[in-house]
Each structure stands twice: as structure tokens, then as C-alpha cells.
Design an enzyme around this catalytic site. Structure first.
Site: not given
Ligand code: AMP
Ligand code: MG
Length: 487
Positions: A125, A252, A90, A92-93
Site C-alpha cells: 500500500d 537490496d 524499487g 515501493g513505499r
């Protein structure tokens, strides 16, 4: 021309609901500042280019401000990574800020990459560093200028936010634009989590918004899948013809629109090398340059599997069967044009293959060879290019075949040949070492080089005065740069 606060939003993906994405606010960067903006991308939003220099631009795209109509969402998807299935991935950043439509009625997703943690950040992060943001920006816009379908990039915003990779770096954000951010992995997610209703909702969404003409067909979903196959065959033919290596062709990272998407350790070939691997973590060479062709088909098969609830297996197989012949036809057409040919002959495939083998064995620069081949008549050009080859007898034999082929192709002047060939053979490409020079300068606060390089690459086919240094083979230090995957 619009001001920044005049953008018109229509957040169609957000309206699909919480099964598809999660509301998350961007996490602002410290002291956001403009690194580089693309005037061409701004024009797609009808934005006045002058607004890039205003403080509010860096605040908006550095995560400090949001339009009232924006609905930032992290999308969920999954995908096959290096051949194995990862059940949940997904954004994520990155966040889909919203969908904007321009005066021409075109919709553009605004996606802010590096916007902080989301429910899909896993161990990460949520940040992107300046280095990778600049690379994505330059590549998106350079591919577009070459005529290769790609997501676009509006700008890079730099900052003082520390981000840890192998060493401490600075956080940055890149504002990515595409008509859709839906990936093969979106379909895989709903298929493997066994959510048929949402999967049907997603299929309807893509069909209505991006393949509306398929509605008219007896089997709309099948017609849509066929188009996805066709677009991917055309895209990968262009990558191969122009020497672009994506590096991480996981499902992806494959766009449902058949555009180049999600840039990581990508590279353009310097010397021609069919076995080139740009991703240093790809030990098996799964995504090597020449493997991009079969991997394109592999990825489409993974998508086909996820579409089995809607389309019969036989029909899917038949559609998948279109991929290779279409790829080959598109590739050969491009390579003929790169060779200056206007007609087709049966032996052309072999003419191309022989040339590539010779280039491979002699480490000939892929871009400059074709550019120089068009500089003068076929006879003069091959005589000049001969010195670049080690196997002189082999090259001479190829050159004879080529000259005879050019002669049969038709009569045209040297000027006509040059104009036609230079229009398809770029002088400037995004060589890794050029990106590296721009990154090193930007990391020390000097953004002039990244801006100049972007400018040069926005007109790759046009010789530009005073820009000779961008049309050279890499220096020794720049030949085998290890591009870190930790972006
Ligand atoms: P990529 O290799 O860029 O295609 O990313 C694969 C997955 O890892 C995606 O779901 C990304 O959102 C996620 N990811 C990559 N880098 C980070 C990061 N720094 N923080 C959080 N998630 C990340
Ligand atoms: Mg990705």
C-alpha cells in the site's frame, strides 16, 4: 542556521533520468504531526531545531507540501532476497525527495519513507506504520551515536491515516537521510536487465560522487569495489562487536556506502547469543547474528557479479578475498578495546572466543557485561561479574587468563581503565523492549517516551542522571518479543 524554506537542492540522482527513477508525488497523511525529531540530524542540514515544532515541518514531512526545488522520485532496483534473485524491486513505499547540500558542502539525500504508492509498490500500500517508523528512527540515530555507520533519520511524522497490517494501525512517515540511497541492488538491476549503458552511467555516478579518490587509481572501478569491500568489512565488524542484528540482509538493503540501511525486524542482543535470529520469518536463520559475517561476503559477491562488465573476474575475486581478514582485524581490534586492552597479543582472539562461549552458555547480558567490566579494576570486576555465570570453573579460568593479560597490557589506574573502557562500552542500547514501550505510548498519542529514549540513546556512553531504567536487562515480557515484519 537555516529556515525550512532555505534548503539548497541539487538533485543529482534525478538527473540520471527516467531509466533510474520515476517521478511520483507523495500522498499526504491525514492530520500530520511531529512525533520526534533529531536535532543532530537537523544540524546536518543547518536547520534551526526550533523549526521542528512549526506546523510546516509536519506538513513537509507528512507529504502535504514540497519545496519548489524538490524532485520526488521512486528509484528502481532489484536484489537477492533470502538468496534468491527478485528481478524488480524499487522504492515501493518511499520517495527520494531530492538532494540537499549544507554549508559544509555535504550532500544529503532526503528520502520520505511511507509516502504512498509508486510503480514499485507491487502488492503493498506504499505506507509505513508508526511502529516501524519509530523503530527506524531510533535505530538510525542510536547506531550513529555508537559510532556505527548508518543512514540517519530526521523525524517521524504521525497521522490519523488508517493503515491495515495484522490489525488497523496508523500511517507515519520517517524522513531518512544518507549521502546516497544507492544499493547493491541498483547495480544488479541494470546488470540482469542487460542495460550496459545505464549500468555504466550508474557506475560513473557512484564513482564521481562517492568514491572520487578512486579516479586517481589505474583501475578506478576496481579501486571503488575494494573500498566497498573494506567499508562493509568494517561495518559488519562493528555490528558483531556491539551485538546488532540487521535481520534482512538482502542485497537490496545493502548500501553502496557501507552504512547500515533499511531497518526492519532488527535487534540488539540482550543476552549474548551467536545463533540469535531477530527476524521471525527467517526460518532457516540465514540472517542470524553470527551468519551476518559470511552473508556480508555473499552479498559482496552478488555485487561483484553485477560488476563483471567493468572488472575482470580475477580482480574481483582478489578484492573479495580482502573481506574476511579485514573483518577479523577490525572485529578483534574492537573487542580488545571493549576488554580494556591497548596492545595486541596472538592469543587475544581466543580470549574473546572463550568469553563469548561462556556468555552464550550462561545467557549473560552482552552490553552490561562489558560496561561493568570497566567499572573497576580487572580483579574486582571479574569477582563481581562471576555470579552471572553458570559455569563457575570455566569463568574462573577465563578470569585468570584475563587478569594476567591485563597485567601484561600495561600499568594504568582504575580511573584510566574506566574512562577508556566506558568510552567504548555503551551503558544504553536500543533494546527491543525499550522501543516497544515507546511505541505503545506513542500509539496512544504520548510521544514523550520516544523522545526521552532518543535523547538517552544519543549519548550511549555517558551515564545520565535519573535514567537507570534504560540500562537494565529486559523484564521477562520483553525478552523474546516477536517483532512483526509487516512494517
Ligand atoms: P524491505 O523488506 O523493506 O526491504 O522491502 C522490500 C521491497 O518491498 C521494497 O521494494 C519495498 O519498497 C517494498 N515494500 C515493502 N513494504 C511495502 C509497502 N507497504 N508498500 C509497498 N511496497 C513495499
Ligand atoms: Mg528494503
Amino acid at each position: 542556521m537555516k529556515a525550512l524554506d532555505e534548503l539548497t537542492f541539487d538533485n543529482r540522482f534525478a538527473r540520471l533520468g527516467d531509466a533510474f527513477s520515476t517521478h511520483v508525488l507523495p500522498e499526504p497523511l491525514d492530520v500530520p504531526r511531529l512525533v520526534v525529531a533529531s536535532e543532530a540530524a537537523m544540524a546536518l542540514l543547518d536547520l534551526d531545531p526550533a523549526v521542528a515544532e512549526t506546523p510546516v515541518f509536519a506538513e513537509l514531512f507528512g507529504g502535504h507540501k514540497l519545496w519548489a526545488e524538490a524532485e520526488p522520485r521512486a528509484m528502481v532496483y532489484s536484489g537477492h532476497q533470502f538468496g534468491g534473485y527478485t528481478p524488480q524491486l524499487g522504492d515501493g513505499r518511499g520517495l527520494l525527495l531530492g538532494e540537499v547540500y549544507n554549508q559544509a558542502g555535504e550532500h544529503w539525500d532526503l528520502h520520505l519513507k511511507g509516502a504512498g504508492m509508486t510503480p514499485y509498490s507491487r502488492m503493498g500500500d506504499g505506507r509505513a506504520v508508526l511502529r516501524s517508523s519509530i523503530r527506524e528512527f531510533l535505530a538510525s540515530e542510536a547506531l550513529h551515536a555508537l559510532g556505527i555507520p548508518s543512514s540517519r533519520a530526521l523525524c517521524v511524522i504521525g497521522s490519523d491515516t488508517p493503515v491495515w497490517r495484522e490489525k488497523q494501525e496508523r500511517g507515519a512517515m520517517v524522513l531518512r537521510m544518507a549521502p546516497s540511497h544507492i544499493r547493491f541492488g541498483h547495480f544488479e538491476y541494470f546488470y540482469y536487465t542487460k542495460k550496459p549503458e545505464q549500468q555504466a552511467q550508474l557506475a560513473e555516478h557512484v564513482l564521481n560522487l562517492h568514491y572520487p579518490e578512486c579516479r586517481e587509481q589505474p583501475e578506478p572501478y576496481l579501486a571503488m569495489f575494494r573500498q566497498i569491500v573494506e567499508r562493509n568489512a568494517e561495518l559488519i565488524a562493528k555490528w558483531q562487536a556491539y551485538g546488532f542484528c540487521h535481520g534482512v540482509m538482502n542485497t537490496d538493503n545493502m548500501s553502496i556506502l557501507g552504512i547500515t540501511f533499511d531497518f526492519g525486524p532488527f535487534a540488539f542482543l540482550d543476552d549474548f547469543d551467536a545463533h540469535f535470529i531477530c527476524n521471525h520469518s527467517d526460518h532457516e536463520g540465514r540472517y542470524s547474528f553470527s551468519n551476518q559475517v559470511p552473508i556480508g561476503q555473499w552479498n559482496l559477491s552478488a555485487l561483484a557479479q553485477a560488476l563483471t562488465p567493468f572488472i575482470s573476474v580475477d580482480a574481483l575475486k582478489e578484492a573479495l578475498g580482502l573481506y574476511l581478514p579485514l573483518y577479523q582485524a577490525n572485529y578483534l581490534d574492537l573487542m580488545r578495546r571493549r576488554l580494556g586492552l591497548t596492545t595486541a597479543e596472538d592469543d587475544d582472539q581466543q580470549l574473546v572466543e572463550r568469553l563469548l562461549k561462556l556468555m552464550q552458555n550462561s545467557g549473560v547480558d552482552y552490553t552490561l557485561f562489558f560496561r561493568r567490566l570497566g567499572d573497576e579494576s580487572a580483579a574486582l570486576a571479574v569477582a563481581r561479574l562471576r555470579d552471572d555465570f553458570v559455569d563457575l570453573a570455566g569463568f574462573d579460568a577465563w578470569a585468570e587468563q584475563y587478569k594476567a593479560r591485563v597485567e601484561r597490557d600495561g600499568e594504568y589506574s582504575e580511573e584510566q581503565r574506566r574512562a577508556r573502557m566506558h568510552a567504548v562500552n555503551p551503558l544504553y542500547i536500543l533494546r527491543n523492549y525499550l522501543a516497544q514501550n515507546a511505541i505503545v505510548a506513542a500509539e496512544s498519542g504520548d510521544y514523550s517516551e520516544v523522545r526521552r529514549l532518543h535523547e538517552v540513546l544519543s549519548r550511549p556512553f555517558e551515564e545520565q542522571a535519573g535514567m537507570e531504567q534504560y540500562a537494565q536487562r529486559p523484564p521477562d515480557w520483553g525478552k523474546h518479543l516477536e517483532i512483526s515484519c509487516s512494517s
